[in-house]
Design a protein around this motif. Structure first.
Motif, PDB file in Angstrom:
ATOM      1  N   ILE A  61       0.906  -1.124  -0.039  1.00  0.00           N
ATOM      2  CA  ILE A  61      -0.136  -0.036  -0.067  1.00  0.00           C
ATOM      3  C   ILE A  61       0.924   1.310  -0.040  1.00  0.00           C
ATOM      4  O   ILE A  61       2.004   1.190   0.859  1.00  0.00           O
ATOM      5  N   LYS A  92       2.045   4.679   1.098  1.00  0.00           N
ATOM      6  CA  LYS A  92       1.829   5.423   2.160  1.00  0.00           C
ATOM      7  C   LYS A  92       1.038   6.844   2.180  1.00  0.00           C
ATOM      8  O   LYS A  92       0.646   7.403   3.187  1.00  0.00           O
ATOM      9  N   GLN A 131      -3.370   5.659  -0.388  1.00  0.00           N
ATOM     10  CA  GLN A 131      -4.491   4.866   0.411  1.00  0.00           C
ATOM     11  C   GLN A 131      -5.803   4.886  -0.082  1.00  0.00           C
ATOM     12  O   GLN A 131      -6.355   3.976  -0.087  1.00  0.00           O
ATOM     13  N   ARG A 180      -6.182   2.624  -3.356  1.00  0.00           N
ATOM     14  CA  ARG A 180      -6.179   1.300  -2.736  1.00  0.00           C
ATOM     15  C   ARG A 180      -7.492   0.859  -2.139  1.00  0.00           C
ATOM     16  O   ARG A 180      -8.232  -0.032  -2.441  1.00  0.00           O
ATOM     17  N   LEU A 233      -7.888   0.735   6.264  1.00  0.00           N
ATOM     18  CA  LEU A 233      -7.650   1.940   5.273  1.00  0.00           C
ATOM     19  C   LEU A 233      -8.497   2.983   5.589  1.00  0.00           C
ATOM     20  O   LEU A 233      -8.008   4.123   5.846  1.00  0.00           O
ATOM     21  N   LEU A 254      -7.284   6.828   6.874  1.00  0.00           N
ATOM     22  CA  LEU A 254      -7.750   7.905   6.186  1.00  0.00           C
ATOM     23  C   LEU A 254      -8.595   8.776   6.998  1.00  0.00           C
ATOM     24  O   LEU A 254      -8.548  10.002   6.921  1.00  0.00           O
TER      25      LEU A 254
END
Length: 77
Positions: free
Chosen positions: A3, A5, A10, A13, A41, A45
């Motif tokens: 993933i 960074k 993110q 993904r 995730l 986020l």
């Protein structure tokens, strides 16, 4: 899959995971792994967005015409 960074990496993904889950073609075990990765995730986020919001300041002008910084206050939607 590694993933990226960055916030954007993110988010990309997470969007990919959503697309894969919406297709419904992955076996149950793979779907569960994707769902778990997606929830992690999403939480990460959310924390990044909260942190960014705390850093945002709004420049306001006082009665003397001087600019001053005030914390950003998000409006309730």
């Amino acid at each position: 899959m590694a993933i990226e960074k960055t916030f954007e990496g993110q988010m990309e993904r997470l969007e990919e995971i959503v697309r894969l889950l919406e297709k419904g073609e992955a076996p149950l075990a793979d779907s569960m792994k994707l769902f778990e990765e997606g929830t992690k995730l999403s939480a990460a986020l959310g924390k990044l967005l909260d942190k960014a919001e705390q850093k945002v300041t709004v420049m306001m002008e006082n009665e003397q015409g001087e600019l001053r910084e005030e914390p950003f206050e998000a409006e309730e939607v």
